[in-house]
Design a protein around this motif. Structure first.
Motif, PDB file in Angstrom:
ATOM      1  N   GLU A   1       6.026 -29.547  -6.766  1.00 23.74           N
ATOM      2  CA  GLU A   1       7.173 -30.435  -6.911  1.00 23.74           C
ATOM      3  C   GLU A   1       8.444 -29.613  -7.115  1.00 23.74           C
ATOM      4  N   ARG A   2       9.564 -30.173  -6.689  1.00 26.95           N
ATOM      5  CA  ARG A   2      10.843 -29.514  -6.874  1.00 26.95           C
ATOM      6  C   ARG A   2      11.439 -29.899  -8.224  1.00 26.95           C
ATOM      7  N   LEU A   3      12.300 -29.032  -8.730  1.00 26.85           N
ATOM      8  CA  LEU A   3      12.939 -29.310 -10.019  1.00 26.85           C
ATOM      9  C   LEU A   3      13.781 -30.572  -9.934  1.00 26.85           C
ATOM     10  N   GLY A   4      14.589 -30.695  -8.902  1.00 35.94           N
ATOM     11  CA  GLY A   4      15.412 -31.880  -8.704  1.00 35.94           C
ATOM     12  C   GLY A   4      16.562 -31.971  -9.690  1.00 35.94           C
ATOM     13  N   GLN A   5      17.435 -32.932  -9.454  1.00 37.91           N
ATOM     14  CA  GLN A   5      18.603 -33.099 -10.334  1.00 37.91           C
ATOM     15  C   GLN A   5      18.192 -33.548 -11.732  1.00 37.91           C
ATOM     16  N   ASP A   6      17.214 -34.438 -11.824  1.00 36.26           N
ATOM     17  CA  ASP A   6      16.786 -34.905 -13.145  1.00 36.26           C
ATOM     18  C   ASP A   6      16.220 -33.749 -13.968  1.00 36.26           C
ATOM     19  N   GLY A   7      15.386 -32.910 -13.332  1.00 37.34           N
ATOM     20  CA  GLY A   7      14.842 -31.760 -14.039  1.00 37.34           C
ATOM     21  C   GLY A   7      15.921 -30.780 -14.440  1.00 37.34           C
ATOM     22  N   MET A   8      16.924 -30.590 -13.579  1.00 36.18           N
ATOM     23  CA  MET A   8      18.026 -29.692 -13.897  1.00 36.18           C
ATOM     24  C   MET A   8      18.826 -30.222 -15.083  1.00 36.18           C
ATOM     25  N   VAL A   9      19.090 -31.536 -15.104  1.00 36.94           N
ATOM     26  CA  VAL A   9      19.852 -32.123 -16.211  1.00 36.94           C
ATOM     27  C   VAL A   9      19.114 -31.931 -17.533  1.00 36.94           C
ATOM     28  N   GLU A  10      17.810 -32.184 -17.528  1.00 33.28           N
ATOM     29  CA  GLU A  10      17.035 -32.001 -18.758  1.00 33.28           C
ATOM     30  C   GLU A  10      17.032 -30.539 -19.202  1.00 33.28           C
ATOM     31  N   MET A  11      16.944 -29.627 -18.248  1.00 36.90           N
ATOM     32  CA  MET A  11      16.962 -28.209 -18.580  1.00 36.90           C
ATOM     33  C   MET A  11      18.291 -27.814 -19.219  1.00 36.90           C
ATOM     34  N   ILE A  12      19.404 -28.270 -18.648  1.00 39.01           N
ATOM     35  CA  ILE A  12      20.721 -27.928 -19.189  1.00 39.01           C
ATOM     36  C   ILE A  12      20.912 -28.558 -20.566  1.00 39.01           C
ATOM     37  N   ARG A  13      20.453 -29.776 -20.749  1.00 40.09           N
ATOM     38  CA  ARG A  13      20.559 -30.416 -22.064  1.00 40.09           C
ATOM     39  C   ARG A  13      19.829 -29.594 -23.118  1.00 40.09           C
ATOM     40  N   ARG A  14      18.625 -29.137 -22.793  1.00 41.47           N
ATOM     41  CA  ARG A  14      17.862 -28.335 -23.752  1.00 41.47           C
ATOM     42  C   ARG A  14      18.572 -27.019 -24.057  1.00 41.47           C
ATOM     43  N   GLN A  15      19.094 -26.375 -23.031  1.00 44.29           N
ATOM     44  CA  GLN A  15      19.773 -25.100 -23.239  1.00 44.29           C
ATOM     45  C   GLN A  15      21.064 -25.271 -24.045  1.00 44.29           C
ATOM     46  N   LEU A  16      21.752 -26.385 -23.840  1.00 41.48           N
ATOM     47  CA  LEU A  16      22.952 -26.669 -24.648  1.00 41.48           C
ATOM     48  C   LEU A  16      22.575 -26.891 -26.112  1.00 41.48           C
ATOM     49  N   SER A  17      21.442 -27.574 -26.329  1.00 45.58           N
ATOM     50  CA  SER A  17      21.008 -27.812 -27.712  1.00 45.58           C
ATOM     51  C   SER A  17      20.630 -26.511 -28.418  1.00 45.58           C
ATOM     52  N   GLU A  18      20.308 -25.472 -27.607  1.00 47.84           N
ATOM     53  CA  GLU A  18      19.991 -24.160 -28.174  1.00 47.84           C
ATOM     54  C   GLU A  18      21.237 -23.315 -28.405  1.00 47.84           C
ATOM     55  N   GLY A  19      22.421 -23.915 -28.144  1.00 48.13           N
ATOM     56  CA  GLY A  19      23.674 -23.223 -28.417  1.00 48.13           C
ATOM     57  C   GLY A  19      24.192 -22.370 -27.281  1.00 48.13           C
ATOM     58  N   LEU A  20      23.622 -22.474 -26.084  1.00 49.58           N
ATOM     59  CA  LEU A  20      24.075 -21.659 -24.950  1.00 49.58           C
ATOM     60  C   LEU A  20      25.345 -22.244 -24.350  1.00 49.58           C
ATOM     61  N   ARG A  21      26.277 -21.369 -24.027  1.00 51.16           N
ATOM     62  CA  ARG A  21      27.551 -21.801 -23.443  1.00 51.16           C
ATOM     63  C   ARG A  21      28.014 -20.756 -22.431  1.00 51.16           C
ATOM     64  N   GLY A  22      28.942 -21.155 -21.582  1.00 52.90           N
ATOM     65  CA  GLY A  22      29.621 -20.236 -20.688  1.00 52.90           C
ATOM     66  C   GLY A  22      28.676 -19.437 -19.800  1.00 52.90           C
TER      67      GLY A  22
ATOM     68  N   GLU B   1      16.353 -27.119  -5.925  1.00 53.72           N
ATOM     69  CA  GLU B   1      15.288 -27.238  -4.931  1.00 53.72           C
ATOM     70  C   GLU B   1      14.152 -26.252  -5.134  1.00 53.72           C
ATOM     71  N   GLY B   2      14.207 -25.459  -6.208  1.00 50.11           N
ATOM     72  CA  GLY B   2      13.092 -24.573  -6.508  1.00 50.11           C
ATOM     73  C   GLY B   2      11.868 -25.349  -6.952  1.00 50.11           C
ATOM     74  N   ARG B   3      10.686 -24.757  -6.776  1.00 48.33           N
ATOM     75  CA  ARG B   3       9.433 -25.407  -7.171  1.00 48.33           C
ATOM     76  C   ARG B   3       9.226 -25.300  -8.676  1.00 48.33           C
ATOM     77  N   VAL B   4       8.386 -26.172  -9.181  1.00 48.15           N
ATOM     78  CA  VAL B   4       8.046 -26.168 -10.606  1.00 48.15           C
ATOM     79  C   VAL B   4       6.581 -25.789 -10.736  1.00 48.15           C
ATOM     80  N   GLY B   5       6.316 -24.526 -11.012  1.00 49.33           N
ATOM     81  CA  GLY B   5       4.952 -24.061 -11.194  1.00 49.33           C
ATOM     82  C   GLY B   5       4.112 -24.241  -9.952  1.00 49.33           C
ATOM     83  N   ASP B   6       2.821 -24.535 -10.142  1.00 49.95           N
ATOM     84  CA  ASP B   6       1.879 -24.701  -9.039  1.00 49.95           C
ATOM     85  C   ASP B   6       1.805 -26.137  -8.532  1.00 49.95           C
ATOM     86  N   THR B   7       2.614 -27.004  -9.078  1.00 53.05           N
ATOM     87  CA  THR B   7       2.536 -28.420  -8.688  1.00 53.05           C
ATOM     88  C   THR B   7       3.094 -28.663  -7.300  1.00 53.05           C
TER      89      THR B   7
END
Length: 456
Positions: free
Chosen positions: A403-424, A395-401
């Motif tokens: 808009e909220r991050l939302g579940q879709d934004g959270m999923v995309e963020m986690i996917r990107r972070q996983l692709s960068e090798g982040l775990r745990g 429910e956090g905001r995204v910049g000055d827009t």
């Protein structure tokens, strides 16, 4: 629910870092802008203020010199002449002196710009029951009247023992009347003010330590150690309260393994962000653990938790969302119950991270009497990661827009972070920090995230 905001009060000069500047009416700039204390009139014989040349404000031809310190002298002097020599501060400016002939006048003159009190111990004690023959009753009364101000005791040459006792009772120092001169008094005033500031800072530090210890004890109840002995699953969690400088919030979670090998995980969120909501979250977390270890699961467990919430909440409008997962002993299947809560995120090798089904999401706890919460069977596979979270993450905001991050934004963020090798823990820490950065600062809502991993 928002907590009431206490009314602000002016901070006494005895605790401030510097004295307020004088204003033309004899008060302080702080009085003018915040809670103005009534300024004594120049003609009032109970107060005298002198400049470097000894001219009182309002005198002919000489303007008052701004003073840095103010002394309140309490002495019984029917003649109206002061027994105190003229004190000056470190820069040579005169220290402003107010004189009160009794405690009633002292209470009227004790405004926020007073730094130090000089009390004549020969002053008659107030007639209060229980004082008896207490020689320091007048000092104790002044200490009660002005707990944040520095106090100097004034005594005679043959009564130094009473002066020393005054220091033990709470005065910053004592002075002998016959030895008093301007230089000694000036130095004693500065010393008393600085010692009082130091004592006040030390007291606040000690109180802060006590509050921190209490918060840590509460935090251990809110953020429990998972009971996963004998389970191959790995556990990680991150928690960030929304209230400024708080350790506790309304979010709560827990993970336990029952004797049959089933791992039960839960995360929840009490509406609101205050200490009452944090306490209720602790109660629900403890109740969930007890009920889980007693063998309850799914709809039966959530129904009992709702009863606990209804009995313990302070207001009928208080509710809590909750996500509960029970993972089979073989680690390949799970049951999912949602009570008005966001669905967990499932991560499997070779597949994009996705949200678990939330079509059977039941109502939040405390909203509908007699509600039911369906249990959905989920296939996890052999190797997976399951992330449970509260809505503060989405429910956090995204910049000055706006808009909220939302579940879709959270999923995309986690996917990107996983692709960068982040775990745990590193994954959770990075996710929470990025959500805060996207919001442009600290999040207003509590955030709790937990991660269960199964590797083959």
């Amino acid at each position: 629910m928002p907590a009431p905001v206490p009314r602000q009060r002016a901070i006494p000069a005895a605790e401030g870092g510097q004295a307020p500047a004088a204003t033309p009416n004899g008060g302080s700039a702080q009085d003018s802008s915040e809670t103005r204390a009534p300024a004594p009139r120049a003609a009032d014989p109970s107060e005298h203020t002198t400049d470097r040349a000894g001219t009182a404000p309002g005198g002919s031809g000489t303007a008052a010199t701004p003073t840095a310190l103010t002394l309140l002298l309490i002495e019984d002097d029917p003649g109206g002449s002061s027994i105190v020599p003229e004190p000056v501060d470190q820069s040579g400016r005169p220290i402003r002196v107010r004189t009160a002939r009794n405690l009633t006048e002292a209470e009227r003159l004790l405004t926020d710009d007073v730094h130090c009190i000089l009390l004549d111990l020969a002053l008659p004690a107030p007639g209060r029951a229980g004082d008896g023959g207490d020689e320091l009753a007048v000092l104790k009364h002044v200490l009660e009247l002005a707990p944040r101000h520095a106090v100097l005791a004034l005594t005679g040459a043959d009564d130094a023992e009473r002066g020393a006792e005054a220091v033990r009772v709470g005065a910053q120092d004592y002075l002998v009347r016959d030895e008093l001169d301007g230089r000694l008094l000036s130095r004693a005033i500065r010393y008393a003010v600085e010692r009082k500031r130091s004592d006040s800072a030390e007291r606040r530090l000690a109180e802060g330590r006590v509050r921190a210890q209490e918060n840590r004890r509460l935090e251990r109840g809110l953020l429990p150690t998972p009971l996963l002995d004998g389970s191959p699953l790995r556990f990680a969690a991150r928690y960030r309260p929304g209230r400024s400088r708080a350790l506790l919030g309304g979010d709560f979670y827990d993970v336990v393994r029952t004797p049959d090998g089933t791992v039960h995980a839960m995360i929840g969120d009490v509406c609101g962000h205050g200490p009452d909501e944090a306490a209720l979250g602790v109660e629900l977390r403890i109740a969930w653990r007890a009920l889980t270890l007693a063998g309850l699961c799914g709809d039966q467990l959530l129904g009992t938790l709702q009863e606990v919430l209804e009995h313990e909440r302070s207001d009928d409008e208080i509710f809590a969302t909750l996500c509960a997962v029970d993972i089979a002993p073989d680690g390949r299947r799970a049951g999912l119950c949602l009570a008005g809560h966001p669905s967990p995120l499932l991560v499997r090798p070779g597949l994009p991270a996705r949200l678990l089904p939330y079509d059977n999401n039941g109502p939040a706890l405390g909203l509908l009497p007699g509600a039911r919460w369906p249990r959905t069977q989920v296939e996890l596979g052999g190797e997976w990661s399951l992330m449970l979270y509260t809505d503060g993450l989405i429910e956090g905001r995204v910049g000055d827009t706006g808009e909220r991050l939302g579940q879709d934004g959270m999923v995309e963020m986690i996917r990107r972070q996983l692709s960068e090798g982040l775990r745990g823990e590193e994954l959770l820490r990075t996710a929470v920090n990025e959500v805060r950065d996207l919001n442009g600062g600290e999040l207003t809502d509590d955030v709790a995230v937990l991660l269960l991993d199964r590797a083959v």
